[in-house]
Design a protein around this motif. Structure first.
Motif, PDB file in Angstrom:
ATOM      1  N   ILE A 120     -54.582 -17.029  31.195  1.00 27.00           N
ATOM      2  CA  ILE A 120     -53.170 -17.413  31.147  1.00 27.00           C
ATOM      3  C   ILE A 120     -52.321 -16.159  31.323  1.00 27.00           C
ATOM      4  N   ALA A 121     -51.264 -16.299  32.118  1.00 29.21           N
ATOM      5  CA  ALA A 121     -50.381 -15.183  32.428  1.00 29.21           C
ATOM      6  C   ALA A 121     -48.958 -15.538  32.019  1.00 29.21           C
ATOM      7  N   ALA A 122     -48.135 -14.516  31.835  1.00 30.12           N
ATOM      8  CA  ALA A 122     -46.737 -14.730  31.440  1.00 30.12           C
ATOM      9  C   ALA A 122     -45.967 -15.346  32.598  1.00 30.12           C
ATOM     10  N   PRO A 123     -45.307 -16.488  32.381  1.00 30.11           N
ATOM     11  CA  PRO A 123     -44.536 -17.114  33.459  1.00 30.11           C
ATOM     12  C   PRO A 123     -43.204 -16.417  33.736  1.00 30.11           C
ATOM     13  N   PHE A 124     -42.774 -15.555  32.827  1.00 31.81           N
ATOM     14  CA  PHE A 124     -41.532 -14.798  32.997  1.00 31.81           C
ATOM     15  C   PHE A 124     -41.609 -13.562  32.108  1.00 31.81           C
ATOM     16  N   ASP A 125     -40.656 -12.646  32.305  1.00 31.42           N
ATOM     17  CA  ASP A 125     -40.580 -11.501  31.405  1.00 31.42           C
ATOM     18  C   ASP A 125     -40.341 -12.034  29.995  1.00 31.42           C
ATOM     19  N   ALA A 126     -41.271 -11.713  29.094  1.00 30.25           N
ATOM     20  CA  ALA A 126     -41.260 -12.396  27.811  1.00 30.25           C
ATOM     21  C   ALA A 126     -41.538 -11.450  26.659  1.00 30.25           C
ATOM     22  N   VAL A 127     -41.190 -11.950  25.477  1.00 34.17           N
ATOM     23  CA  VAL A 127     -41.556 -11.316  24.215  1.00 34.17           C
ATOM     24  C   VAL A 127     -42.521 -12.263  23.512  1.00 34.17           C
ATOM     25  N   VAL A 128     -43.653 -11.735  23.069  1.00 36.26           N
ATOM     26  CA  VAL A 128     -44.661 -12.568  22.428  1.00 36.26           C
ATOM     27  C   VAL A 128     -44.206 -12.901  21.014  1.00 36.26           C
ATOM     28  N   GLY A 129     -44.215 -14.181  20.695  1.00 43.91           N
ATOM     29  CA  GLY A 129     -43.900 -14.623  19.343  1.00 43.91           C
ATOM     30  C   GLY A 129     -45.177 -14.782  18.527  1.00 43.91           C
ATOM     31  N   ASN A 130     -45.440 -15.993  18.071  1.00 45.90           N
ATOM     32  CA  ASN A 130     -46.634 -16.233  17.256  1.00 45.90           C
ATOM     33  C   ASN A 130     -47.891 -16.227  18.116  1.00 45.90           C
ATOM     34  N   ARG A 131     -48.989 -15.713  17.554  1.00 44.69           N
ATOM     35  CA  ARG A 131     -50.311 -15.874  18.153  1.00 44.69           C
ATOM     36  C   ARG A 131     -51.009 -16.975  17.380  1.00 44.69           C
ATOM     37  N   ASN A 137     -62.946 -21.882  19.820  1.00 40.09           N
ATOM     38  CA  ASN A 137     -63.022 -22.924  20.841  1.00 40.09           C
ATOM     39  C   ASN A 137     -61.773 -23.798  20.744  1.00 40.09           C
ATOM     40  N   ILE A 138     -61.121 -23.986  21.850  1.00 40.61           N
ATOM     41  CA  ILE A 138     -59.890 -24.779  21.858  1.00 40.61           C
ATOM     42  C   ILE A 138     -59.973 -25.828  22.951  1.00 40.61           C
ATOM     43  N   GLY A 139     -59.192 -26.863  22.805  1.00 39.33           N
ATOM     44  CA  GLY A 139     -59.119 -27.902  23.809  1.00 39.33           C
ATOM     45  C   GLY A 139     -58.077 -27.596  24.859  1.00 39.33           C
ATOM     46  N   ALA A 140     -58.102 -28.378  25.915  1.00 38.39           N
ATOM     47  CA  ALA A 140     -57.131 -28.185  26.990  1.00 38.39           C
ATOM     48  C   ALA A 140     -55.720 -28.443  26.479  1.00 38.39           C
ATOM     49  N   GLY A 141     -54.815 -27.518  26.793  1.00 37.97           N
ATOM     50  CA  GLY A 141     -53.426 -27.661  26.407  1.00 37.97           C
ATOM     51  C   GLY A 141     -53.098 -27.189  25.003  1.00 37.97           C
ATOM     52  N   ALA A 142     -54.092 -26.805  24.212  1.00 36.11           N
ATOM     53  CA  ALA A 142     -53.809 -26.327  22.858  1.00 36.11           C
ATOM     54  C   ALA A 142     -53.046 -25.008  22.934  1.00 36.11           C
ATOM     55  N   PRO A 143     -51.940 -24.841  22.164  1.00 38.98           N
ATOM     56  CA  PRO A 143     -51.149 -23.603  22.254  1.00 38.98           C
ATOM     57  C   PRO A 143     -51.927 -22.402  21.733  1.00 38.98           C
ATOM     58  N   VAL A 144     -51.783 -21.296  22.463  1.00 36.41           N
ATOM     59  CA  VAL A 144     -52.423 -20.036  22.082  1.00 36.41           C
ATOM     60  C   VAL A 144     -51.376 -19.005  21.699  1.00 36.41           C
ATOM     61  N   LEU A 145     -50.298 -18.913  22.484  1.00 34.93           N
ATOM     62  CA  LEU A 145     -49.245 -17.927  22.247  1.00 34.93           C
ATOM     63  C   LEU A 145     -47.879 -18.604  22.390  1.00 34.93           C
ATOM     64  N   ILE A 174     -41.608 -21.142  25.236  1.00 30.08           N
ATOM     65  CA  ILE A 174     -42.720 -22.038  25.528  1.00 30.08           C
ATOM     66  C   ILE A 174     -43.883 -21.733  24.591  1.00 30.08           C
ATOM     67  N   ASP A 175     -44.680 -22.766  24.347  1.00 30.66           N
ATOM     68  CA  ASP A 175     -45.965 -22.603  23.683  1.00 30.66           C
ATOM     69  C   ASP A 175     -47.020 -22.614  24.791  1.00 30.66           C
ATOM     70  N   LEU A 176     -47.604 -21.447  25.033  1.00 31.98           N
ATOM     71  CA  LEU A 176     -48.484 -21.272  26.186  1.00 31.98           C
ATOM     72  C   LEU A 176     -49.944 -21.515  25.792  1.00 31.98           C
ATOM     73  N   GLY A 177     -50.647 -22.304  26.617  1.00 34.75           N
ATOM     74  CA  GLY A 177     -52.058 -22.584  26.369  1.00 34.75           C
ATOM     75  C   GLY A 177     -52.820 -22.681  27.675  1.00 34.75           C
ATOM     76  N   PHE A 178     -54.135 -22.888  27.585  1.00 36.74           N
ATOM     77  CA  PHE A 178     -55.000 -23.021  28.760  1.00 36.74           C
ATOM     78  C   PHE A 178     -55.000 -24.468  29.246  1.00 36.74           C
ATOM     79  N   GLU A 179     -55.108 -24.627  30.559  1.00 36.31           N
ATOM     80  CA  GLU A 179     -55.254 -25.970  31.116  1.00 36.31           C
ATOM     81  C   GLU A 179     -56.648 -26.516  30.884  1.00 36.31           C
TER      82      GLU A 179
END
Length: 381
Positions: free
Chosen positions: A194-205, A212-220, A84-89
């Protein structure tokens, strides 16, 4: 008697000539015979020249087969079971990123936070308003209690008591609305982390603190910590030979391992016209997501022929190929040329088609040059 004497003299001369001639011929024949014997004796005394050594060759026996098995490789890509590409709501300014690329994080671990100063101020104002409203509500309840007591004594009208009761209801409703607003602000504050939804390995940051980012913009980018998978596209005929749970050989970076079929797609890829197959790799497989891997499948082809070493092939005319066939004869093993057709190449072996009989012997390796019709020495004999 002079005539008789002359005749006798002439006859004696003829006899003497004949005798001399016969004697000369006899001596000539005797000399020739003696000379021939002498030459034969001398020739026998001279040693015969040594025989040239035969070229040694290694041979292999032809075994005709109704077909051959070819190992086909189908290229795929290693991927994580979940990605997943994880971002803030919410939109806002990032104040902290708590992990780096390659880190392993457990489920629920905080990964990044937004600035929540404005939300905390809003929550503080709502809580203060709620406390004031709670005081007003308490006063309204006390007023309602006094009015009810006075109304029972006849000193208050029913309308005054109703006004006090409705005032308590309005304040209670306003208090509930403020409680809901405070809960909403708390939810927004929770969504600012934002928290990990499952046991994960971090890919790109994909973002940095202070941005400043918009809602839904990927962070990790996160990859699920589970057995890696290999996704491969197969022709429909070969894909039909597989089923979930079947083990098949897989090769990644030159290493062989067993893959287990997880699922097969029900449709075809519109571009490649292949059917997707997902394989589970061993949990201890040291692979990287995005790495290329191969699914190996054996396919039997009904093409009569025989196997031979690649070293046995010789280039013929006009792009053709030939073999040297060894034929035993009284004077030794003699080689001949046989034309063949290359069907399949597999490492140091080649599958050929040609007019050779089962059990025929071919030259598999010759350290020297061998020409057709030449007698050779077979190694091992």
């Amino acid at each position: 008697m002079p005539g008789i004497r002359t005749s006798l003299r002439n006859a004696s001369r003829k006899i003497l000539g004949i005798t001399v001639t016969v004697t000369f011929i006899g001596f000539s024949m005797l000399a020739a015979f003696w000379g021939a014997n002498l030459m034969a004796e001398r020739a026998a005394a001279v040693a015969a020249p040594p025989r040239a050594p035969l070229t040694p060759v290694a041979i292999a026996q032809v075994k005709l087969q109704p077909g051959y098995v070819v190992t086909r490789r189908f290229i795929g890509q290693v991927e994580a079971p979940g990605r997943i590409d994880l971002g803030f709501e919410l939109g806002g300014r990032i104040v902290e990123i708590l992990t780096q690329e390659g880190d392993r994080v457990p489920r629920g671990a905080p990964l990044a936070r937004l600035d929540i100063a404005a939300l905390e101020a809003q929550r503080g104002a709502l809580r203060a308003e709620r406390e004031a409203l709670a005081a007003d509500a308490e006063l309204a309840r006390l007023t309602l209690a006094r009015n009810e007591q006075l109304a029972r004594s006849g000193f208050r009208s029913e309308s005054a008591r109703d006004d006090a009761r409705l005032a308590v209801a309005r304040l209670t409703a306003r208090k509930a609305a403020l409680d809901a607003q405070i809960v909403g602000v708390d939810i927004l504050i929770g969504k600012s982390t934002i928290a990990a939804p499952f046991d994960a390995v971090v890919g790109n940051r994909l973002a940095d603190p202070g941005q400043n980012i918009g809602a839904g913009a990927p962070v990790l980018k996160l990859f699920e910590q589970a057995a890696p998978q290999l996704r491969v596209g197969l022709p429909v005929g070969l894909a039909d030979r597989l089923a979930p749970g079947v083990s098949v050989p897989v090769e990644i970076d030159g290493r062989r391992m067993e893959g287990r079929v997880l699922r097969l797609r029900a449709d075809l890829d519109p571009v490649t016209r292949t059917r997707g197959v997902v394989l589970a790799l061993p949990e201890d497989a040291r692979v990287a997501y995005g790495q290329t891997g191969s699914l190996l499948m054996d396919e039997e082809l009904a093409e009569p022929g025989f196997w031979a070493p690649v070293a046995a092939l010789r280039e013929g005319g006009r792009g053709s190929w030939t073999l040297l066939v060894v034929t035993p004869r009284p004077e030794g093993h003699v080689v001949a040329v046989a034309a063949v057709e290359v069907i399949h190449l597999a490492g140091d072996r080649v599958f050929l088609r040609g007019g050779l009989e089962d059990g025929a012997q071919i030259v598999s390796h010759a350290p020297g040059r061998v020409a057709p019709g030449q007698a050779v020495a077979v190694l091992g004999e």
